[in-house]
Design a protein around this motif. Sequence first.
Motif, PDB file in Angstrom:
ATOM      1  N   MET A 123       0.838  -1.189   0.000  1.00  0.00           N
ATOM      2  CA  MET A 123       0.000   0.000   0.000  1.00  0.00           C
ATOM      3  C   MET A 123       0.879   1.248   0.000  1.00  0.00           C
ATOM      4  SD  MET A 123      -3.288  -0.605  -0.002  1.00  0.00           S
ATOM      5  CE  MET A 123      -4.113   0.801   0.659  1.00  0.00           C
ATOM      6  N   LYS A 124       0.292   2.302  -0.572  1.00  0.00           N
ATOM      7  CA  LYS A 124       0.960   3.591  -0.601  1.00  0.00           C
ATOM      8  C   LYS A 124      -0.020   4.644  -0.109  1.00  0.00           C
ATOM      9  CE  LYS A 124       4.124   2.253  -4.121  1.00  0.00           C
ATOM     10  NZ  LYS A 124       5.402   2.797  -4.379  1.00  0.00           N
ATOM     11  N   THR A 125       0.521   5.740   0.371  1.00  0.00           N
ATOM     12  CA  THR A 125      -0.325   6.825   0.865  1.00  0.00           C
ATOM     13  C   THR A 125       0.249   8.171   0.431  1.00  0.00           C
ATOM     14  OG1 THR A 125      -1.463   7.681   2.817  1.00  0.00           O
ATOM     15  CG2 THR A 125       0.838   7.052   3.104  1.00  0.00           C
ATOM     16  N   PHE A 126      -0.643   9.156   0.402  1.00  0.00           N
ATOM     17  CA  PHE A 126      -0.258  10.513   0.046  1.00  0.00           C
ATOM     18  C   PHE A 126      -1.111  11.473   0.862  1.00  0.00           C
ATOM     19  CE2 PHE A 126      -1.394  14.304  -2.458  1.00  0.00           C
ATOM     20  CZ  PHE A 126      -0.150  14.903  -2.515  1.00  0.00           C
ATOM     21  N   ALA A 127      -0.490  12.496   1.428  1.00  0.00           N
ATOM     22  CA  ALA A 127      -1.189  13.539   2.172  1.00  0.00           C
ATOM     23  C   ALA A 127      -1.172  14.815   1.342  1.00  0.00           C
ATOM     24  CB  ALA A 127      -0.516  13.777   3.516  1.00  0.00           C
ATOM     25  N   CYS A 128      -2.335  15.280   0.943  1.00  0.00           N
ATOM     26  CA  CYS A 128      -2.423  16.477   0.106  1.00  0.00           C
ATOM     27  C   CYS A 128      -1.765  17.682   0.773  1.00  0.00           C
ATOM     28  CB  CYS A 128      -3.883  16.765  -0.235  1.00  0.00           C
ATOM     29  SG  CYS A 128      -4.092  18.114  -1.400  1.00  0.00           S
ATOM     30  N   GLY A 129      -1.843  17.754   2.094  1.00  0.00           N
ATOM     31  CA  GLY A 129      -1.247  18.869   2.820  1.00  0.00           C
ATOM     32  C   GLY A 129       0.258  18.999   2.611  1.00  0.00           C
ATOM     33  N   ASP A 130       0.899  17.932   2.131  1.00  0.00           N
ATOM     34  CA  ASP A 130       2.334  18.015   1.813  1.00  0.00           C
ATOM     35  C   ASP A 130       2.582  18.871   0.578  1.00  0.00           C
ATOM     36  OD1 ASP A 130       2.854  16.365   3.952  1.00  0.00           O
ATOM     37  OD2 ASP A 130       3.191  14.570   2.738  1.00  0.00           O
ATOM     38  N   VAL A 131       1.543  19.058  -0.246  1.00  0.00           N
ATOM     39  CA  VAL A 131       1.656  19.862  -1.467  1.00  0.00           C
ATOM     40  C   VAL A 131       0.819  21.135  -1.355  1.00  0.00           C
ATOM     41  CG1 VAL A 131       1.246  19.881  -3.971  1.00  0.00           C
ATOM     42  CG2 VAL A 131       2.100  17.808  -2.880  1.00  0.00           C
ATOM     43  N   ILE A 132      -0.374  21.019  -0.792  1.00  0.00           N
ATOM     44  CA  ILE A 132      -1.276  22.156  -0.607  1.00  0.00           C
ATOM     45  C   ILE A 132      -1.406  22.407   0.901  1.00  0.00           C
ATOM     46  CG2 ILE A 132      -3.590  23.088  -1.006  1.00  0.00           C
ATOM     47  CD1 ILE A 132      -2.231  22.482  -3.644  1.00  0.00           C
ATOM     48  N   PRO A 133      -0.673  23.370   1.437  1.00  0.00           N
ATOM     49  CA  PRO A 133      -0.720  23.629   2.880  1.00  0.00           C
ATOM     50  C   PRO A 133      -2.156  23.843   3.368  1.00  0.00           C
ATOM     51  CG  PRO A 133       1.042  24.878   1.868  1.00  0.00           C
ATOM     52  CD  PRO A 133       0.230  24.288   0.738  1.00  0.00           C
ATOM     53  N   GLY A 134      -2.461  23.216   4.484  1.00  0.00           N
ATOM     54  CA  GLY A 134      -3.766  23.365   5.095  1.00  0.00           C
ATOM     55  C   GLY A 134      -4.785  22.313   4.691  1.00  0.00           C
ATOM     56  N   CYS A 135      -4.504  21.546   3.661  1.00  0.00           N
ATOM     57  CA  CYS A 135      -5.439  20.502   3.234  1.00  0.00           C
ATOM     58  C   CYS A 135      -5.198  19.252   4.077  1.00  0.00           C
ATOM     59  CB  CYS A 135      -5.269  20.174   1.755  1.00  0.00           C
ATOM     60  SG  CYS A 135      -6.478  18.954   1.185  1.00  0.00           S
ATOM     61  N   SER A 136      -6.275  18.669   4.579  1.00  0.00           N
ATOM     62  CA  SER A 136      -6.145  17.490   5.442  1.00  0.00           C
ATOM     63  C   SER A 136      -6.480  16.184   4.726  1.00  0.00           C
ATOM     64  CB  SER A 136      -7.035  17.657   6.671  1.00  0.00           C
ATOM     65  OG  SER A 136      -8.396  17.744   6.266  1.00  0.00           O
ATOM     66  N   ALA A 137      -6.718  16.235   3.421  1.00  0.00           N
ATOM     67  CA  ALA A 137      -7.080  15.021   2.681  1.00  0.00           C
ATOM     68  C   ALA A 137      -5.899  14.061   2.594  1.00  0.00           C
ATOM     69  CB  ALA A 137      -7.557  15.380   1.278  1.00  0.00           C
ATOM     70  N   ARG A 138      -6.208  12.764   2.769  1.00  0.00           N
ATOM     71  CA  ARG A 138      -5.192  11.709   2.657  1.00  0.00           C
ATOM     72  C   ARG A 138      -5.750  10.641   1.724  1.00  0.00           C
ATOM     73  NH1 ARG A 138      -1.148  12.283   6.188  1.00  0.00           N
ATOM     74  NH2 ARG A 138      -0.417  10.171   5.926  1.00  0.00           N
ATOM     75  N   PHE A 139      -4.877  10.022   0.971  1.00  0.00           N
ATOM     76  CA  PHE A 139      -5.275   9.006   0.002  1.00  0.00           C
ATOM     77  C   PHE A 139      -4.406   7.774   0.169  1.00  0.00           C
ATOM     78  CE2 PHE A 139      -5.862  13.260  -1.591  1.00  0.00           C
ATOM     79  CZ  PHE A 139      -7.216  13.265  -1.875  1.00  0.00           C
ATOM     80  N   SER A 140      -5.013   6.615  -0.002  1.00  0.00           N
ATOM     81  CA  SER A 140      -4.287   5.355   0.068  1.00  0.00           C
ATOM     82  C   SER A 140      -4.719   4.475  -1.098  1.00  0.00           C
ATOM     83  CB  SER A 140      -4.578   4.623   1.372  1.00  0.00           C
ATOM     84  OG  SER A 140      -4.115   5.369   2.465  1.00  0.00           O
ATOM     85  N   ALA A 141      -3.775   3.742  -1.644  1.00  0.00           N
ATOM     86  CA  ALA A 141      -4.059   2.813  -2.735  1.00  0.00           C
ATOM     87  C   ALA A 141      -2.919   1.811  -2.805  1.00  0.00           C
ATOM     88  CB  ALA A 141      -4.197   3.552  -4.053  1.00  0.00           C
ATOM     89  N   SER A 142      -3.123   0.769  -3.590  1.00  0.00           N
ATOM     90  CA  SER A 142      -2.096  -0.266  -3.699  1.00  0.00           C
ATOM     91  C   SER A 142      -0.912   0.170  -4.552  1.00  0.00           C
ATOM     92  CB  SER A 142      -2.698  -1.554  -4.263  1.00  0.00           C
ATOM     93  OG  SER A 142      -3.235  -1.308  -5.547  1.00  0.00           O
ATOM     94  N   ASP A 143      -1.107   1.194  -5.394  1.00  0.00           N
ATOM     95  CA  ASP A 143      -0.014   1.652  -6.254  1.00  0.00           C
ATOM     96  C   ASP A 143      -0.169   3.146  -6.550  1.00  0.00           C
ATOM     97  OD1 ASP A 143      -2.037   1.872  -8.162  1.00  0.00           O
ATOM     98  OD2 ASP A 143      -1.470   0.025  -9.173  1.00  0.00           O
ATOM     99  N   GLU A 144       0.836   3.703  -7.231  1.00  0.00           N
ATOM    100  CA  GLU A 144       0.822   5.132  -7.542  1.00  0.00           C
ATOM    101  C   GLU A 144      -0.339   5.508  -8.448  1.00  0.00           C
ATOM    102  OE1 GLU A 144       4.539   6.671  -8.961  1.00  0.00           O
ATOM    103  OE2 GLU A 144       5.549   6.298  -7.055  1.00  0.00           O
TER     104      GLU A 144
END
Length: 57
Positions: A1-22
């Motif tokens: 599994m992989k994850t990405f936190a939108c707040g790492d790119v857009i400050p203040g955004c709390s959205a997180r995403f997870s999926a098996s691949d990119e």
Amino acid sequence: MKTFACGDVIPGCSARFSASDEDGIFAQVAGHASRDHGVTDITPELVQAVRDRIVAI
């Protein structure tokens, strides 16, 4: 599994995403970027910024 936190790119955004691949992450992020941030032009720089911050979980 992989994850990405939108707040790492857009400050203040709390959205997180997870999926098996990119590809799964990018599919979720593209919809979120358009819907929640008004981003309609997915530039190579934006793709790279997301790719650089995807982490394995």
